[in-house]
Design an enzyme around this catalytic site. Structure first.
Site, short mmCIF file in Angstrom:
data_model
loop_
_atom_site.label_atom_id
_atom_site.label_comp_id
_atom_site.label_asym_id
_atom_site.label_seq_id
_atom_site.Cartn_x
_atom_site.Cartn_y
_atom_site.Cartn_z
N HIS A 4 -20.73 -61.57 25.67
CA HIS A 4 -21.57 -60.48 25.18
C HIS A 4 -22.61 -60.00 26.17
O HIS A 4 -23.45 -59.16 25.84
CB HIS A 4 -22.25 -60.90 23.87
N GLY A 20 -36.46 -58.53 19.37
CA GLY A 20 -35.27 -58.24 18.57
C GLY A 20 -34.64 -56.92 18.97
O GLY A 20 -33.42 -56.79 19.07
N ARG A 24 -37.26 -52.15 22.73
CA ARG A 24 -38.51 -52.85 23.07
C ARG A 24 -38.35 -53.61 24.37
O ARG A 24 -39.31 -53.76 25.13
CB ARG A 24 -38.89 -53.83 21.96
N ARG A 43 -22.74 -53.48 24.27
CA ARG A 43 -23.06 -53.21 22.86
C ARG A 43 -24.47 -52.65 22.67
O ARG A 43 -25.07 -52.81 21.60
CB ARG A 43 -22.90 -54.46 21.98
N ARG A 87 -39.43 -65.77 22.07
CA ARG A 87 -39.22 -64.61 21.19
C ARG A 87 -40.52 -63.86 21.03
O ARG A 87 -41.60 -64.46 20.86
CB ARG A 87 -38.71 -65.11 19.84
N ILE A 88 -40.46 -62.52 21.08
CA ILE A 88 -41.61 -61.68 20.77
C ILE A 88 -41.15 -60.73 19.67
O ILE A 88 -40.20 -59.96 19.87
CB ILE A 88 -42.12 -60.91 22.03
N GLY A 89 -41.77 -60.84 18.50
CA GLY A 89 -41.27 -60.05 17.39
C GLY A 89 -42.27 -59.91 16.28
O GLY A 89 -43.44 -60.25 16.42
N SER A 90 -41.79 -59.39 15.16
CA SER A 90 -42.68 -59.13 14.03
C SER A 90 -42.37 -60.11 12.89
O SER A 90 -41.35 -60.79 12.90
CB SER A 90 -42.51 -57.69 13.54
N GLU A 162 -33.26 -61.20 -2.50
CA GLU A 162 -33.26 -61.13 -3.97
C GLU A 162 -33.78 -62.44 -4.57
O GLU A 162 -33.64 -62.68 -5.76
CB GLU A 162 -31.85 -60.85 -4.49
N GLU A 179 -39.82 -64.38 9.05
CA GLU A 179 -39.15 -63.56 10.06
C GLU A 179 -37.68 -63.97 10.06
O GLU A 179 -37.23 -64.58 9.10
CB GLU A 179 -39.85 -63.67 11.42
N MET A 180 -36.91 -63.62 11.10
CA MET A 180 -35.47 -63.76 10.96
C MET A 180 -34.76 -64.49 12.11
O MET A 180 -33.53 -64.47 12.16
CB MET A 180 -34.83 -62.37 10.77
N GLU A 181 -35.48 -65.10 13.02
CA GLU A 181 -34.81 -65.64 14.21
C GLU A 181 -35.25 -67.02 14.69
O GLU A 181 -34.48 -67.75 15.34
CB GLU A 181 -34.98 -64.67 15.40
N ASP A 204 -46.22 -56.70 8.34
CA ASP A 204 -46.38 -56.38 6.92
C ASP A 204 -46.80 -57.64 6.16
O ASP A 204 -46.72 -58.74 6.70
CB ASP A 204 -45.09 -55.79 6.34
N ARG A 217 -48.41 -50.23 16.49
CA ARG A 217 -47.30 -51.12 16.85
C ARG A 217 -47.25 -51.38 18.35
O ARG A 217 -46.99 -52.49 18.78
CB ARG A 217 -45.96 -50.53 16.38
N1 HPA Z 1 -39.10 -60.30 6.36
C1 HPA Z 1 -38.36 -60.70 7.37
N2 HPA Z 1 -38.61 -60.36 8.61
C2 HPA Z 1 -39.66 -59.60 8.85
C3 HPA Z 1 -40.48 -59.17 7.85
C4 HPA Z 1 -40.19 -59.53 6.52
O1 HPA Z 1 -40.88 -59.17 5.58
N3 HPA Z 1 -41.44 -58.40 8.41
C5 HPA Z 1 -41.22 -58.40 9.72
N4 HPA Z 1 -40.14 -59.12 10.01
#
Ligand code: HPA
Length: 235
Positions: A4, A20, A24, A43, A87-90, A162, A179-181, A204, A217
């Site tokens: 990849h 991510g 960025r 990709r 990692r640099i993220g939100s 959910e 977060e997700m990673e 958030d 941001r």
């Molecule tokens: N959930 C998952 N990942 C995120 C969120 C969230 O609310 N905000 C920023 N990254």
């Protein structure tokens, strides 16, 4: 070349920053690196290599979620020899005392399930940040003039979740943000003996429903890049 990543052998630095969002990666490379050049666009997952204060650095997108990050981090480590991955993220805050715009340094990452989870069978592995990076980041973050929190995060592949009861349990147990990673990043780094850390901006808030305004941001993202670079190369 890996499956990849189309970078030439040797074109990826030992230190890799992982936003991510591939755009960025481009923005951070143009703004922070000298002599940045595009080394991957397979990709649309952009990766750039240049130097920061003379140190070789790659900034490469990870995509969203642990399955995507797992592909890039496996290949960056196994095929390109990445040693330090940041990692640099939100993230979304899960505690009242954490505010939008605050910086979180992820000391640990709980997860409901990561691509690595099945190999641990009946045990629960505790993914954690590299201590040297975490300490250096905490020092670097002192200069950013914003609240900084060091603690646990929750990594979930489900953005539109959910199961709010899962978030409630994380809040109850002091987890700072979702977060997700990060859980997969820390697990892969542990497996391969590499250094990893996540620097996150609160974009958030799950409890107050406040969100980072679009105009803030860029500033928040700059802060993270600076902290990550200073942590990777402490003076
Ligand atoms: N959930 C998952 N990942 C995120 C969120 C969230 O609310 N905000 C920023 N990254």
């Amino acid at each position: 070349m890996s499956i990849h990543i189309s970078a030439e052998p040797g074109a990826i630095a030992e230190t890799v920053l992982l936003p991510g969002d591939p755009y960025r990666a481009r923005w951070a490379a143009e703004r922070f690196l000298d002599d940045a050049r595009l080394v991957n666009e397979t990709r649309g997952m952009l990766g750039y290599t240049g130097t920061w204060n003379g140190h070789p650095v790659t900034i490469h997108g990870s995509g969203m979620g642990m399955p995507s990050l797992s592909i890039y981090v496996n290949e960056l480590i196994r095929d390109y020899g990445a040693q330090t991955l940041i990692r640099i993220g939100s993230c979304g805050a899960m505690q009242e005392h954490v505010g939008v715009r605050d910086i979180i340094l992820a000391m640990t990452a709980s997860t409901i399930g990561s691509p690595s989870q099945s190999i641990f069978r009946e045990t629960t592995f505790a993914p954690s940040a590299n201590w040297d990076l975490l300490l250096a980041a905490a020092k670097a973050a002192e200069g950013c003039g914003c609240p900084v929190h060091v603690g646990g995060v929750y990594s979930s592949d489900t953005f539109y979740d959910e199961r709010p009861d899962l978030n409630d349990q994380m809040t109850r147990h002091g987890v700072l943000a979702v977060e997700m990673e990060t859980a997969e990043l820390y697990t892969l780094a542990a497996r391969h003996g590499r250094r990893a850390m996540s620097v996150l901006t609160v974009s958030d808030h799950l409890l107050t429903h406040e969100a980072l305004p679009a105009e803030d941001r860029e500033r928040s993202f700059s802060q993270m890049v600076e902290i990550a670079l200073k942590a990777a190369f402490p003076s």
